[in-house]
Design a protein around this motif. Structure first.
Motif, PDB file in Angstrom:
ATOM      1  N   LEU A   1       0.836  -1.195   0.000  1.00 43.35           N
ATOM      2  CA  LEU A   1       0.000   0.000   0.000  1.00 43.35           C
ATOM      3  C   LEU A   1       0.874   1.249   0.000  1.00 43.35           C
ATOM      4  CD1 LEU A   1      -2.384  -1.114   2.897  1.00 43.35           C
ATOM      5  CD2 LEU A   1      -2.702  -1.523   0.463  1.00 43.35           C
ATOM      6  N   ALA A   2       0.562   2.182  -0.877  1.00 41.19           N
ATOM      7  CA  ALA A   2       1.277   3.459  -0.930  1.00 41.19           C
ATOM      8  C   ALA A   2       0.571   4.370  -1.916  1.00 41.19           C
ATOM      9  CB  ALA A   2       2.746   3.269  -1.313  1.00 41.19           C
ATOM     10  N   ARG A   3       1.009   5.618  -1.968  1.00 40.33           N
ATOM     11  CA  ARG A   3       0.398   6.577  -2.898  1.00 40.33           C
ATOM     12  C   ARG A   3       0.907   6.402  -4.324  1.00 40.33           C
ATOM     13  NH1 ARG A   3       1.700  12.268  -0.669  1.00 40.33           N
ATOM     14  NH2 ARG A   3       3.703  11.205  -0.389  1.00 40.33           N
ATOM     15  N   ARG A   4       2.152   5.922  -4.482  1.00 40.46           N
ATOM     16  CA  ARG A   4       2.771   5.876  -5.813  1.00 40.46           C
ATOM     17  C   ARG A   4       2.508   4.531  -6.480  1.00 40.46           C
ATOM     18  NH1 ARG A   4       8.434   8.531  -3.840  1.00 40.46           N
ATOM     19  NH2 ARG A   4       8.040   7.073  -2.143  1.00 40.46           N
ATOM     20  N   LYS A   5       1.420   4.492  -7.240  1.00 40.02           N
ATOM     21  CA  LYS A   5       0.952   3.239  -7.837  1.00 40.02           C
ATOM     22  C   LYS A   5       1.961   2.664  -8.819  1.00 40.02           C
ATOM     23  CE  LYS A   5      -3.214   1.328  -9.991  1.00 40.02           C
ATOM     24  NZ  LYS A   5      -4.573   1.667 -10.523  1.00 40.02           N
ATOM     25  N   ASP A   6       2.639   3.531  -9.570  1.00 40.11           N
ATOM     26  CA  ASP A   6       3.598   3.038 -10.558  1.00 40.11           C
ATOM     27  C   ASP A   6       4.744   2.284  -9.884  1.00 40.11           C
ATOM     28  OD1 ASP A   6       4.385   5.470  -9.385  1.00 40.11           O
ATOM     29  OD2 ASP A   6       5.603   6.059 -11.113  1.00 40.11           O
ATOM     30  N   ARG A   7       5.202   2.802  -8.764  1.00 38.47           N
ATOM     31  CA  ARG A   7       6.272   2.107  -8.033  1.00 38.47           C
ATOM     32  C   ARG A   7       5.782   0.796  -7.447  1.00 38.47           C
ATOM     33  NH1 ARG A   7      10.460   5.976  -4.747  1.00 38.47           N
ATOM     34  NH2 ARG A   7      10.853   7.503  -6.378  1.00 38.47           N
ATOM     35  N   LEU A   8       4.557   0.789  -6.942  1.00 33.96           N
ATOM     36  CA  LEU A   8       3.997  -0.442  -6.383  1.00 33.96           C
ATOM     37  C   LEU A   8       3.878  -1.521  -7.449  1.00 33.96           C
ATOM     38  CD1 LEU A   8       1.118   0.905  -4.091  1.00 33.96           C
ATOM     39  CD2 LEU A   8       3.355   0.047  -3.375  1.00 33.96           C
TER      40      LEU A   8
ATOM     41  N   LEU B   1      -2.942   3.964  -2.101  1.00 30.58           N
ATOM     42  CA  LEU B   1      -3.600   4.413  -0.876  1.00 30.58           C
ATOM     43  C   LEU B   1      -2.834   5.553  -0.229  1.00 30.58           C
ATOM     44  CD1 LEU B   1      -5.778   4.063   1.338  1.00 30.58           C
ATOM     45  CD2 LEU B   1      -4.201   2.460   2.475  1.00 30.58           C
ATOM     46  N   ASP B   2      -3.551   6.615   0.070  1.00 34.03           N
ATOM     47  CA  ASP B   2      -3.054   7.708   0.900  1.00 34.03           C
ATOM     48  C   ASP B   2      -3.669   7.496   2.277  1.00 34.03           C
ATOM     49  OD1 ASP B   2      -2.555  10.052   2.259  1.00 34.03           O
ATOM     50  OD2 ASP B   2      -3.152  11.386   0.632  1.00 34.03           O
ATOM     51  N   VAL B   3      -2.874   7.115   3.271  1.00 36.71           N
ATOM     52  CA  VAL B   3      -3.435   6.760   4.576  1.00 36.71           C
ATOM     53  C   VAL B   3      -4.002   7.954   5.327  1.00 36.71           C
ATOM     54  CG1 VAL B   3      -2.003   4.698   4.845  1.00 36.71           C
ATOM     55  CG2 VAL B   3      -1.208   6.888   5.761  1.00 36.71           C
ATOM     56  N   SER B   4      -3.773   9.169   4.822  1.00 35.77           N
ATOM     57  CA  SER B   4      -4.397  10.339   5.461  1.00 35.77           C
ATOM     58  C   SER B   4      -5.879  10.441   5.112  1.00 35.77           C
ATOM     59  CB  SER B   4      -3.684  11.629   5.046  1.00 35.77           C
ATOM     60  OG  SER B   4      -3.931  11.951   3.682  1.00 35.77           O
ATOM     61  N   ASP B   5      -6.318   9.707   4.103  1.00 34.27           N
ATOM     62  CA  ASP B   5      -7.719   9.687   3.673  1.00 34.27           C
ATOM     63  C   ASP B   5      -8.405   8.490   4.342  1.00 34.27           C
ATOM     64  OD1 ASP B   5     -10.153   9.385   2.371  1.00 34.27           O
ATOM     65  OD2 ASP B   5      -9.336   9.814   0.373  1.00 34.27           O
ATOM     66  N   LEU B   6      -9.116   8.743   5.430  1.00 37.59           N
ATOM     67  CA  LEU B   6      -9.674   7.635   6.202  1.00 37.59           C
ATOM     68  C   LEU B   6     -10.761   6.884   5.451  1.00 37.59           C
ATOM     69  CD1 LEU B   6      -9.793   8.991   9.870  1.00 37.59           C
ATOM     70  CD2 LEU B   6      -7.955   7.816   8.643  1.00 37.59           C
ATOM     71  N   ASP B   7     -11.483   7.566   4.573  1.00 38.33           N
ATOM     72  CA  ASP B   7     -12.476   6.856   3.750  1.00 38.33           C
ATOM     73  C   ASP B   7     -11.781   5.858   2.823  1.00 38.33           C
ATOM     74  OD1 ASP B   7     -14.620   8.199   4.870  1.00 38.33           O
ATOM     75  OD2 ASP B   7     -14.628   9.770   3.342  1.00 38.33           O
ATOM     76  N   ALA B   8     -10.650   6.288   2.251  1.00 35.88           N
ATOM     77  CA  ALA B   8      -9.888   5.391   1.371  1.00 35.88           C
ATOM     78  C   ALA B   8      -9.291   4.238   2.169  1.00 35.88           C
ATOM     79  CB  ALA B   8      -8.791   6.168   0.647  1.00 35.88           C
ATOM     80  N   VAL B   9      -8.810   4.521   3.366  1.00 30.57           N
ATOM     81  CA  VAL B   9      -8.266   3.461   4.227  1.00 30.57           C
ATOM     82  C   VAL B   9      -9.350   2.420   4.509  1.00 30.57           C
ATOM     83  CG1 VAL B   9      -7.346   2.923   6.525  1.00 30.57           C
ATOM     84  CG2 VAL B   9      -6.521   4.941   5.293  1.00 30.57           C
ATOM     85  N   SER B  10     -10.534   2.892   4.844  1.00 32.97           N
ATOM     86  CA  SER B  10     -11.643   1.977   5.128  1.00 32.97           C
ATOM     87  C   SER B  10     -11.980   1.127   3.915  1.00 32.97           C
ATOM     88  CB  SER B  10     -12.870   2.783   5.566  1.00 32.97           C
ATOM     89  OG  SER B  10     -13.950   1.924   5.831  1.00 32.97           O
ATOM     90  N   GLU B  11     -12.040   1.753   2.743  1.00 32.54           N
ATOM     91  CA  GLU B  11     -12.386   1.035   1.513  1.00 32.54           C
ATOM     92  C   GLU B  11     -11.340  -0.025   1.182  1.00 32.54           C
ATOM     93  OE1 GLU B  11     -12.962   2.040  -3.257  1.00 32.54           O
ATOM     94  OE2 GLU B  11     -13.182   3.643  -1.774  1.00 32.54           O
ATOM     95  N   VAL B  12     -10.064   0.350   1.236  1.00 31.66           N
ATOM     96  CA  VAL B  12      -8.996  -0.578   0.869  1.00 31.66           C
ATOM     97  C   VAL B  12      -8.907  -1.735   1.865  1.00 31.66           C
ATOM     98  CG1 VAL B  12      -6.476  -0.827   0.739  1.00 31.66           C
ATOM     99  CG2 VAL B  12      -7.616   1.052  -0.463  1.00 31.66           C
ATOM    100  N   PHE B  13      -8.946  -1.435   3.154  1.00 30.55           N
ATOM    101  CA  PHE B  13      -8.796  -2.509   4.141  1.00 30.55           C
ATOM    102  C   PHE B  13     -10.033  -3.396   4.210  1.00 30.55           C
ATOM    103  CE2 PHE B  13      -5.005  -0.319   5.441  1.00 30.55           C
ATOM    104  CZ  PHE B  13      -4.201  -1.333   5.942  1.00 30.55           C
TER     105      PHE B  13
ATOM    106  N   GLU C   1      -1.916  23.241   8.189  1.00 28.65           N
ATOM    107  CA  GLU C   1      -1.998  22.162   7.198  1.00 28.65           C
ATOM    108  C   GLU C   1      -0.944  21.094   7.469  1.00 28.65           C
ATOM    109  OE1 GLU C   1      -1.857  21.455   2.348  1.00 28.65           O
ATOM    110  OE2 GLU C   1      -1.555  23.458   3.172  1.00 28.65           O
ATOM    111  N   GLU C   2       0.298  21.525   7.767  1.00 26.82           N
ATOM    112  CA  GLU C   2       1.360  20.567   8.082  1.00 26.82           C
ATOM    113  C   GLU C   2       1.023  19.790   9.347  1.00 26.82           C
ATOM    114  OE1 GLU C   2       5.053  23.138   6.132  1.00 26.82           O
ATOM    115  OE2 GLU C   2       4.614  23.276   8.280  1.00 26.82           O
ATOM    116  N   MET C   3       0.509  20.494  10.345  1.00 28.14           N
ATOM    117  CA  MET C   3       0.123  19.850  11.596  1.00 28.14           C
ATOM    118  C   MET C   3      -0.941  18.782  11.348  1.00 28.14           C
ATOM    119  SD  MET C   3      -1.668  21.662  14.896  1.00 28.14           S
ATOM    120  CE  MET C   3      -3.140  22.085  13.932  1.00 28.14           C
ATOM    121  N   GLN C   4      -1.981  19.140  10.617  1.00 29.02           N
ATOM    122  CA  GLN C   4      -3.060  18.191  10.346  1.00 29.02           C
ATOM    123  C   GLN C   4      -2.566  17.002   9.543  1.00 29.02           C
ATOM    124  OE1 GLN C   4      -5.883  20.896   8.464  1.00 29.02           O
ATOM    125  NE2 GLN C   4      -7.217  20.778  10.247  1.00 29.02           N
ATOM    126  N   GLN C   5      -1.736  17.254   8.541  1.00 26.94           N
ATOM    127  CA  GLN C   5      -1.282  16.174   7.676  1.00 26.94           C
ATOM    128  C   GLN C   5      -0.402  15.187   8.425  1.00 26.94           C
ATOM    129  OE1 GLN C   5      -2.733  15.871   4.939  1.00 26.94           O
ATOM    130  NE2 GLN C   5      -1.620  14.249   3.883  1.00 26.94           N
TER     131      GLN C   5
END
Length: 264
Positions: free
Chosen positions: A37-44, A64-76, A107-111
């Motif tokens: 799992l990672a953001r860079r699909k080409d590398r994966l 997968l961008d793990v900062s996106d909890l909806d995406a985390v839920s969908e993938v897992f 923004e940096e803090m939240q991310q």
């Protein structure tokens, strides 16, 4: 190599580079199957194709961008529905930005909290029911020595890693009698792409270069403890000893080691 991983399924976040990629390679060499799992699909895709061609294993990947909890839920949810079991989860995705507290943006803090803390907790929560049903599994959370020793210019990053350690230590006790192992990994600085963002000036890397850990060695150590009841991995040893002194005598340690801490 770890013979316990033969035909086991290992899920790795942040798997497209750094220690995540190296962990994947060693797991494949050990005969373990992988979900990357990672953001860079080409590398994966490239890594997945390579590992399946080189070893008799299956290797699935998800962007997968793990900062996106909806995406985390969908993938897992997809992972837990499509695989009979999940044996190991390595929560490796993370990043930091070295700034004084007043300089860091909201923004940096939240991310940093989204990736380092909320994404890690969400991924763990989503695989736990599967592992609890199996009465077997291993959660490995990559934290940092920054979660034990706070330093200037890493106040927010250090706070996220303190949170990871707090979650990990509590979770370990919650599942101790239910067949699940929980391990925290607390490395010092590792020679990876992490510092391309964390240390844009290059000053910190220049100052600590001689102490930086080899990512291959860190990955080897992590894989070696998979499916064992290992509480923590602390690297390098001298930094963990420093952390012990820090916890016992924080004021003295900060005074003595202050100049070293300010090398960011």
């Amino acid at each position: 190599m770890n013979s316990r991983l033969k035909d086991r399924l290992v899920v790795i976040t942040g798997a497209s580079s750094g220690i995540g990629e190296k962990i994947a390679r060693i797991v494949a060499e050990s005969g373990g199957h992988l979900v990357l799992l990672a953001r860079r699909k080409d590398r994966l895709k490239k890594l997945s194709d390579e590992l399946q061609a080189s070893h008799s294993i299956s290797c699935t990947y998800y962007e997968l961008d793990v900062s996106d909890l909806d995406a985390v839920s969908e993938v897992f949810t997809d992972i837990t529905e499509n695989f009979d079991r999940v044996d190991v989860l390595v929560n490796n995705a993370g990043f930091g930005i070295f700034r004084n507290a007043e300089e860091a943006t909201f923004e940096e803090m939240q991310q940093m909290f989204k990736v380092n803390v909320f994404g890690l907790i969400a991924a763990t929560k989503l695989v736990l029911p599967k592992m609890l049903a199996q009465r077997e599994g291993h959660i490995i959370n990559v934290a940092s020595q920054a979660g034990k020793i706070a330093t200037p210019k890493s106040s927010i990053y250090s706070a996220t890693k303190h949170a990871v350690l707090g979650f990990t230590n509590s979770l370990r006790m919650e599942v101790a009698d239910r067949g699940i192992f929980v391990t925290s990994v607390n490395p010092g600085p590792i020679e990876t792409d992490f510092f391309n963002l964390a240390d844009t000036s290059g000053d910190y890397v220049k100052n600590v270069q001689r102490w930086m850990l080899n990512p291959e060695a860190v990955a080897q150590k992590i894989v070696s403890v998979m499916l064992t009841n290992k509480r923590e991995i602390n690297m390098p040893v001298w930094m963990e000893l420093g952390g012990l002194v820090y916890r016992l005598m924080p004021s003295l340690f900060e005074k003595v080691a202050g100049n070293l801490f300010r090398q960011k």
